[in-house]
Design an enzyme around this catalytic site. Structure first.
Site, PDB file in Angstrom:
ATOM      1  N   LYS A  57       0.705  -1.109  -0.621  1.00  0.00           N
ATOM      2  CA  LYS A  57       0.217   0.065  -0.171  1.00  0.00           C
ATOM      3  C   LYS A  57       0.481   0.672  -0.258  1.00  0.00           C
ATOM      4  O   LYS A  57       0.050   2.548  -0.158  1.00  0.00           O
ATOM      5  CB  LYS A  57      -1.114   0.080   0.670  1.00  0.00           C
ATOM      6  CG  LYS A  57      -1.712  -1.142   1.276  1.00  0.00           C
ATOM      7  CD  LYS A  57      -2.333  -2.011  -0.581  1.00  0.00           C
ATOM      8  CE  LYS A  57      -4.045  -1.268  -0.407  1.00  0.00           C
ATOM      9  NZ  LYS A  57      -4.082  -1.237  -2.606  1.00  0.00           N
ATOM     10  N   HIS A 118       6.666  -7.729  -2.535  1.00  0.00           N
ATOM     11  CA  HIS A 118       6.608  -6.873  -0.884  1.00  0.00           C
ATOM     12  C   HIS A 118       7.668  -7.007   0.478  1.00  0.00           C
ATOM     13  O   HIS A 118       7.592  -6.953   1.568  1.00  0.00           O
ATOM     14  CB  HIS A 118       5.168  -6.789  -0.201  1.00  0.00           C
ATOM     15  CG  HIS A 118       4.753  -6.202  -1.139  1.00  0.00           C
ATOM     16  ND1 HIS A 118       4.497  -5.168  -2.103  1.00  0.00           N
ATOM     17  CD2 HIS A 118       2.707  -7.007  -1.244  1.00  0.00           C
ATOM     18  CE1 HIS A 118       3.627  -4.429  -2.279  1.00  0.00           C
ATOM     19  NE2 HIS A 118       2.349  -5.475  -2.312  1.00  0.00           N
ATOM     20  N   SER A 148      -4.413   2.906   4.877  1.00  0.00           N
ATOM     21  CA  SER A 148      -4.628   2.619   3.562  1.00  0.00           C
ATOM     22  C   SER A 148      -4.260   0.973   3.462  1.00  0.00           C
ATOM     23  O   SER A 148      -5.484   0.266   3.379  1.00  0.00           O
ATOM     24  CB  SER A 148      -3.607   2.571   2.097  1.00  0.00           C
ATOM     25  OG  SER A 148      -3.810   2.440   0.835  1.00  0.00           O
TER      26      SER A 148
HETATM   27  P1  A3P Z   1      -5.042   5.156  -0.811  1.00  0.00           P
HETATM   28  O1  A3P Z   1      -5.815   3.653  -0.219  1.00  0.00           O
HETATM   29  O2  A3P Z   1      -4.382   5.837   0.469  1.00  0.00           O
HETATM   30  O3  A3P Z   1      -6.163   5.770  -1.126  1.00  0.00           O
HETATM   31  P2  A3P Z   1      -0.735  -0.233  -3.739  1.00  0.00           P
HETATM   32  O4  A3P Z   1      -0.615  -0.584  -5.054  1.00  0.00           O
HETATM   33  O5  A3P Z   1       1.371  -0.501  -2.268  1.00  0.00           O
HETATM   34  O6  A3P Z   1      -1.323  -1.224  -2.944  1.00  0.00           O
HETATM   35  O7  A3P Z   1      -1.003   0.613  -2.838  1.00  0.00           O
HETATM   36  C1  A3P Z   1      -2.273   1.632  -3.217  1.00  0.00           C
HETATM   37  C2  A3P Z   1      -2.778   2.625  -2.187  1.00  0.00           C
HETATM   38  O8  A3P Z   1      -1.924   4.057  -3.351  1.00  0.00           O
HETATM   39  C3  A3P Z   1      -3.618   3.679  -2.318  1.00  0.00           C
HETATM   40  O9  A3P Z   1      -3.716   4.276  -1.373  1.00  0.00           O
HETATM   41  C4  A3P Z   1      -4.413   4.728  -3.653  1.00  0.00           C
HETATM   42  O10 A3P Z   1      -5.559   5.063  -4.010  1.00  0.00           O
HETATM   43  C5  A3P Z   1      -3.119   4.931  -3.776  1.00  0.00           C
HETATM   44  N1  A3P Z   1      -2.196   5.224  -5.540  1.00  0.00           N
HETATM   45  C6  A3P Z   1      -2.421   4.265  -6.141  1.00  0.00           C
HETATM   46  N2  A3P Z   1      -2.256   5.184  -7.980  1.00  0.00           N
HETATM   47  C7  A3P Z   1      -2.121   6.078  -7.211  1.00  0.00           C
HETATM   48  C8  A3P Z   1      -2.040   7.336  -7.953  1.00  0.00           C
HETATM   49  N3  A3P Z   1      -1.661   7.481  -9.500  1.00  0.00           N
HETATM   50  N4  A3P Z   1      -1.559   8.502  -7.678  1.00  0.00           N
HETATM   51  C9  A3P Z   1      -1.830   8.384  -6.412  1.00  0.00           C
HETATM   52  N5  A3P Z   1      -2.336   7.212  -5.070  1.00  0.00           N
HETATM   53  C10 A3P Z   1      -2.050   6.176  -6.100  1.00  0.00           C
END
Ligand code: A3P
Length: 309
Positions: A57, A118, A148
């Protein structure tokens, strides 16, 4: 892999079970990763592999999409060839069939490969170090990362039960969550970057100036980005674009795996959402637990743009 989505529709939802945690070398991992540990440890990296690593996340999908766009000259059509989890296999994912194991997908992939993990740095399969592979790490401030991760546990039916926010946060602070302690993760990779070709990025920097951070990635990969291509990548990887992109937003998975009505995968995508979840006491407790080690490592996070903590 494109065919797997249609198979999933006929698949009994009960097969997805919430994971339990098992310790491997002192790190909490999901039971499926622990059960497949020997195969994962024996993974054969190739010298031209690029490894993307994050604590869960921290912005994994975001950096994956950026890298894929850079590698494909900013061509959105080429990056729509498959969902992100098929374009860049996740080697520490061992779902029940018919979803392929990340390891198998990676092994079947022609070079040059980009691979997601991860794993904390000390658990990365040794062949990646032997082959001197390039790696990109993205770190996110602990408070937003925890929030998140909590919502991800709620919506992803294969993750361990999160319990309440208060319970989840306690587990996060003590490293009793999948892939272990956030603190050990970000610090371990930070130390490793001085010995290996690792580009260490911050989610908050990407939010602050996406164009600047994309250029860092391109430079690290040795790829020139003409201005129009850079602009196209910035536009394609902005939060609002990725939120509505079915090849990036995990909407290709059925609700019995990821229930986006519980919480969307592309949830908020901001810095500072933690303020909606943490009490003042919780925020101070996290600062107390993490501050000393971060400071001694010279590692600084921003939990709000415009300030450091
Ligand atoms: P939030 O839950 O705070 O919105 P991962 O890809 O490591 O699983 O992380 C997911 C997190 O990254 C989520 O955070 C998601 O919304 C955010 N995320 C994914 N794409 C993004 C982007 N283009 N810009 C900003 N945040 C992004």
């Amino acid at each position: 892999m494109m065919g797997v989505e249609s198979q999933l529709e006929t698949w009994p939802a009960e097969l997805i079970k919430r994971a339990t945690l098992v310790e491997v070398e002192g790190v909490s991992l999901t039971n499926d990763v622990a059960e497949n540990w020997d195969a994962l440890w024996a993974f054969k990296a190739r010298p031209d592999d690029l490894l993307i690593s994050t604590y869960p996340k921290a912005g994994t999908t975001w950096i994956q999409e950026i890298v894929d766009m850079i590698q494909h000259g900013g061509d959105s059509q080429k990056c729509a060839r498959a969902p992100i989890y098929s374009r860049i296999p996740f080697i520490d994912l061992f779902p029940p069939p018919p979803i392929p194991k990340g390891l198998d997908e990676a092994e079947a992939m022609p070079s040059p490969r980009t691979i997601k993990t991860h794993l904390p740095v000390q658990l990365v399969p040794p062949s990646f170090w032997v082959q001197n592979c390039k790696m990109i790490y993205v770190a996110r401030n602990a408070k937003d990362n925890a929030v998140s991760y909590f919502h991800f546990h709620r919506m992803n039916q294969g993750m361990p039960e999160p319990g309440t926010w208060d319970q989840f946060l306690e587990n996060f602070l003590t490293g009793q969550v999948a892939w272990g302690s956030w603190l050990d993760h970000v610090c371990g990779w930070w130390e490793a970057k001085d010995r290996h070709p690792i580009l260490y990025l911050f989610y908050e920097d990407m939010k602050e100036d996406l164009s600047r951070e994309i250029q860092k990635v391109a430079q690290f990969l040795g790829i020139q980005l003409p201005d129009p291509v850079l602009k196209q990548i910035v536009q394609h990887t902005a939060f609002e674009s990725m939120k509505t992109n079915p090849m990036a937003n995990y909407s290709t998975l059925p609700a019995f795996i990821m229930d986006q009505d519980v919480s969307p995968f592309m949830r908020k995508g901001i810095v500072g959402d933690w303020k909606q979840h943490f009490t003042v006491a919780q925020s101070e407790r996290l600062d107390d637990i993490f501050a000393q080690k971060l400071q001694s490592n010279g590692l600084t996070f921003r939990s709000q743009l415009g300030m450091q903590c």
